[in-house]
Design a protein around this motif. Sequence first.
Motif, PDB file in Angstrom:
ATOM      1  N   HIS A   1       0.826  -1.220   0.000  1.00 11.85           N
ATOM      2  CA  HIS A   1       0.000   0.000   0.000  1.00 11.85           C
ATOM      3  C   HIS A   1       0.855   1.264   0.000  1.00 11.85           C
ATOM      4  CE1 HIS A   1      -3.017  -2.967   0.884  1.00 11.85           C
ATOM      5  NE2 HIS A   1      -2.472  -3.245   2.064  1.00 11.85           N
ATOM      6  N   ASN A   2       2.027   1.162  -0.579  1.00  7.32           N
ATOM      7  CA  ASN A   2       2.936   2.306  -0.697  1.00  7.32           C
ATOM      8  C   ASN A   2       2.777   2.886  -2.100  1.00  7.32           C
ATOM      9  OD1 ASN A   2       5.179   4.011  -1.101  1.00  7.32           O
ATOM     10  ND2 ASN A   2       6.452   2.824   0.322  1.00  7.32           N
ATOM     11  N   ARG A   3       2.320   4.138  -2.182  1.00  6.28           N
ATOM     12  CA  ARG A   3       2.038   4.703  -3.502  1.00  6.28           C
ATOM     13  C   ARG A   3       3.299   4.879  -4.339  1.00  6.28           C
ATOM     14  NH1 ARG A   3       0.179  10.883  -1.845  1.00  6.28           N
ATOM     15  NH2 ARG A   3       2.073  11.439  -0.684  1.00  6.28           N
ATOM     16  N   ALA A   4       4.464   5.008  -3.683  1.00  5.64           N
ATOM     17  CA  ALA A   4       5.717   5.128  -4.434  1.00  5.64           C
ATOM     18  C   ALA A   4       6.034   3.836  -5.180  1.00  5.64           C
ATOM     19  CB  ALA A   4       6.865   5.487  -3.503  1.00  5.64           C
ATOM     20  N   VAL A   5       5.536   2.717  -4.677  1.00  2.00           N
ATOM     21  CA  VAL A   5       5.767   1.417  -5.316  1.00  2.00           C
ATOM     22  C   VAL A   5       4.953   1.289  -6.601  1.00  2.00           C
ATOM     23  CG1 VAL A   5       5.304  -1.060  -5.037  1.00  2.00           C
ATOM     24  CG2 VAL A   5       6.430   0.217  -3.203  1.00  2.00           C
ATOM     25  N   ALA A   6       3.763   1.893  -6.606  1.00  2.00           N
ATOM     26  CA  ALA A   6       2.836   1.689  -7.716  1.00  2.00           C
ATOM     27  C   ALA A   6       2.796   2.855  -8.697  1.00  2.00           C
ATOM     28  CB  ALA A   6       1.434   1.433  -7.157  1.00  2.00           C
ATOM     29  N   LEU A   7       3.824   3.707  -8.707  1.00  2.00           N
ATOM     30  CA  LEU A   7       3.864   4.800  -9.672  1.00  2.00           C
ATOM     31  C   LEU A   7       3.784   4.269 -11.101  1.00  2.00           C
ATOM     32  CD1 LEU A   7       6.670   7.083  -8.148  1.00  2.00           C
ATOM     33  CD2 LEU A   7       4.228   7.620  -8.282  1.00  2.00           C
ATOM     34  N   GLY A   8       3.343   5.121 -12.013  1.00  2.00           N
ATOM     35  CA  GLY A   8       3.229   4.710 -13.407  1.00  2.00           C
ATOM     36  C   GLY A   8       4.547   4.256 -13.993  1.00  2.00           C
ATOM     37  N   THR A   9       5.652   4.819 -13.532  1.00  2.00           N
ATOM     38  CA  THR A   9       6.975   4.399 -13.977  1.00  2.00           C
ATOM     39  C   THR A   9       7.712   3.716 -12.829  1.00  2.00           C
ATOM     40  OG1 THR A   9       9.164   5.177 -14.687  1.00  2.00           O
ATOM     41  CG2 THR A   9       7.813   6.740 -13.471  1.00  2.00           C
ATOM     42  N   PRO A  10       8.438   2.627 -13.100  1.00  2.00           N
ATOM     43  CA  PRO A  10       9.213   1.969 -12.047  1.00  2.00           C
ATOM     44  C   PRO A  10      10.598   2.576 -11.865  1.00  2.00           C
ATOM     45  CG  PRO A  10       9.395   0.691 -14.044  1.00  2.00           C
ATOM     46  CD  PRO A  10       8.500   1.873 -14.376  1.00  2.00           C
ATOM     47  N   ALA A  11      10.854   3.739 -12.456  1.00  2.00           N
ATOM     48  CA  ALA A  11      12.204   4.303 -12.481  1.00  2.00           C
ATOM     49  C   ALA A  11      12.825   4.397 -11.094  1.00  2.00           C
ATOM     50  CB  ALA A  11      12.172   5.678 -13.145  1.00  2.00           C
ATOM     51  N   ASN A  12      12.097   4.930 -10.124  1.00  2.00           N
ATOM     52  CA  ASN A  12      12.683   5.154  -8.800  1.00  2.00           C
ATOM     53  C   ASN A  12      13.003   3.836  -8.100  1.00  2.00           C
ATOM     54  OD1 ASN A  12      12.196   7.787  -9.473  1.00  2.00           O
ATOM     55  ND2 ASN A  12      10.631   8.141  -7.934  1.00  2.00           N
ATOM     56  N   LEU A  13      12.116   2.851  -8.243  1.00  2.00           N
ATOM     57  CA  LEU A  13      12.384   1.546  -7.631  1.00  2.00           C
ATOM     58  C   LEU A  13      13.637   0.909  -8.228  1.00  2.00           C
ATOM     59  CD1 LEU A  13       8.809  -0.037  -7.443  1.00  2.00           C
ATOM     60  CD2 LEU A  13      10.129   0.991  -5.587  1.00  2.00           C
ATOM     61  N   ILE A  14      13.776   1.016  -9.526  1.00  2.00           N
ATOM     62  CA  ILE A  14      14.960   0.453 -10.184  1.00  2.00           C
ATOM     63  C   ILE A  14      16.215   1.143  -9.663  1.00  2.00           C
ATOM     64  CG2 ILE A  14      16.154   0.192 -12.390  1.00  2.00           C
ATOM     65  CD1 ILE A  14      13.397  -0.055 -13.709  1.00  2.00           C
ATOM     66  N   GLN A  15      16.180   2.459  -9.536  1.00  2.00           N
ATOM     67  CA  GLN A  15      17.341   3.196  -9.040  1.00  2.00           C
ATOM     68  C   GLN A  15      17.714   2.761  -7.625  1.00  2.00           C
ATOM     69  OE1 GLN A  15      19.313   4.729 -10.827  1.00  2.00           O
ATOM     70  NE2 GLN A  15      18.574   6.646 -11.677  1.00  2.00           N
ATOM     71  N   VAL A  16      16.712   2.579  -6.786  1.00  2.00           N
ATOM     72  CA  VAL A  16      16.976   2.207  -5.398  1.00  2.00           C
ATOM     73  C   VAL A  16      17.584   0.807  -5.320  1.00  2.00           C
ATOM     74  CG1 VAL A  16      15.868   1.639  -3.201  1.00  2.00           C
ATOM     75  CG2 VAL A  16      15.258   3.749  -4.388  1.00  2.00           C
ATOM     76  N   VAL A  17      17.054  -0.131  -6.091  1.00  2.00           N
ATOM     77  CA  VAL A  17      17.590  -1.489  -6.051  1.00  2.00           C
ATOM     78  C   VAL A  17      19.004  -1.531  -6.642  1.00  2.00           C
ATOM     79  CG1 VAL A  17      17.292  -3.854  -6.892  1.00  2.00           C
ATOM     80  CG2 VAL A  17      15.319  -2.555  -6.080  1.00  2.00           C
ATOM     81  N   LEU A  18      19.217  -0.796  -7.722  1.00  2.75           N
ATOM     82  CA  LEU A  18      20.540  -0.793  -8.345  1.00  2.75           C
ATOM     83  C   LEU A  18      21.584  -0.110  -7.465  1.00  2.75           C
ATOM     84  CD1 LEU A  18      19.765   0.104 -12.075  1.00  2.75           C
ATOM     85  CD2 LEU A  18      20.727  -2.050 -11.233  1.00  2.75           C
ATOM     86  N   HIS A  19      21.240   1.054  -6.949  1.00  2.00           N
ATOM     87  CA  HIS A  19      22.247   1.913  -6.320  1.00  2.00           C
ATOM     88  C   HIS A  19      22.071   2.087  -4.813  1.00  2.00           C
ATOM     89  CE1 HIS A  19      23.354   2.823 -10.404  1.00  2.00           C
ATOM     90  NE2 HIS A  19      22.149   3.296 -10.665  1.00  2.00           N
ATOM     91  N   GLY A  20      21.051   1.503  -4.245  1.00  2.00           N
ATOM     92  CA  GLY A  20      20.797   1.663  -2.823  1.00  2.00           C
ATOM     93  C   GLY A  20      19.875   2.832  -2.560  1.00  2.00           C
ATOM     94  N   GLY A  21      19.263   2.821  -1.401  1.00  2.00           N
ATOM     95  CA  GLY A  21      18.357   3.901  -1.022  1.00  2.00           C
ATOM     96  C   GLY A  21      18.686   4.411   0.359  1.00  2.00           C
TER      97      GLY A  21
END
Length: 424
Positions: free
Chosen positions: A350-370
Amino acid sequence: MPRWLRWTLALLLLALSAIALVAWLNVRGESALPSNEPAFVATPLQITQGAYLAKAGNCAACHTVRGGAAYAGGLGIATPFGTVYASNLTPDVNTGIGAWTASTFWRALHHGRSADGRLLYPAFPYASYTQVSRADSDALFAYLRSLPPVSQPNLPHNLAFPYNSQAALAVWRALFFKPATFEPEPAKPPEWNRGAYLVRGLGHCAACHAERNALGATRSASALAGGMIPMQHWYAPSLASPQEAGVADWDTQQVVDLLQTGVSARGNTMGPMAEVVYGSTQHLSRADLRAMAVFLQDVAPAQAEPPSRAPAKPDNTLFTSGKKLYTRHCADCHGEQGEGAPGAYPALAHNRAVALGTPANLIQVVLHGGYAPATAGNPRPYGMPPFRQTLEGAEIAAVLTYIRQAWGHAASTVTPLDVLQHQQ
């Protein structure tokens, strides 16, 4: 008169008229600089206020190279048109702003024109700074003039033709830039207007949170409707949409907490926004942060638009593979059901950042850390390590697909190509 000559003269007249119009649009609203401007004498109050305003504008983030002298410039800012190098803002006479006057500095902020008359590239966000008041401009100038002078020549921009020409820049400005003055809205309270001044002006929030056209100009800057940050592969979510980063239903204090510490009961910051909190908003007064929060809570909701990526039918094979990867690599922190750990690891369910129209931010976090920013209110933030060396691109796509389609989410599938594009 021969017809060809008439056409030639007509085209020449049209070209001259267009040149004259572009020239006029580039000087509209400008006043002649004082011929004998008195020496600028700053008061201690101006210097203190200017230091504060420099934090509000996050000026050091662009005008300081890591490990270099503060505000001495030299940082390369990548754009789709080439690299723009930030200038030296220290009071060195030969390489900085030591020979500038308060009026030439004001002209740079308000009109986007350097002391020598050159048009400035909009990587310097004068499209927002044009709303900064003359009093605040003078305070910023006072602060910058109080810094130790650093002799460091400005680097030439590395831009492709025709973007490296003043003529092309003049046309761009004629199309997309108009000097403005912040006008308070009488129907709104002073606190709202103060927040609007900071968000629209020195905060230059639209530089990230507004979509850009093919020529790099922001579209509907006042709408703050979200957009991809050029060259960074991060998406700055809409500050108007409740499905993205709108805060209309948040408690005002929760918005203040997010801007001051980088974390709040309703969310946390990572990526470029974490850098903004670290270098800028954590240093602002509670009153100014509250003013910004009040304004942001009143940003008009965006009209419903189709998602940038249509939700896909779940791929059962990818989903199952992603679930196994999630259990192995993610569940210890984020929970088997994506519930997270309050105060430490954000919930994914239920995290709206997870379900954004683009997965760009999630990919960045997994690749480079958050990582949330280290702030006075959160000096030892929890962080997420990068998985770029641990997971293959197809595995990252699978686990993110699972996260975006589990626990009631219905977001689009992430493909290995999506991941590859963010590794470039």
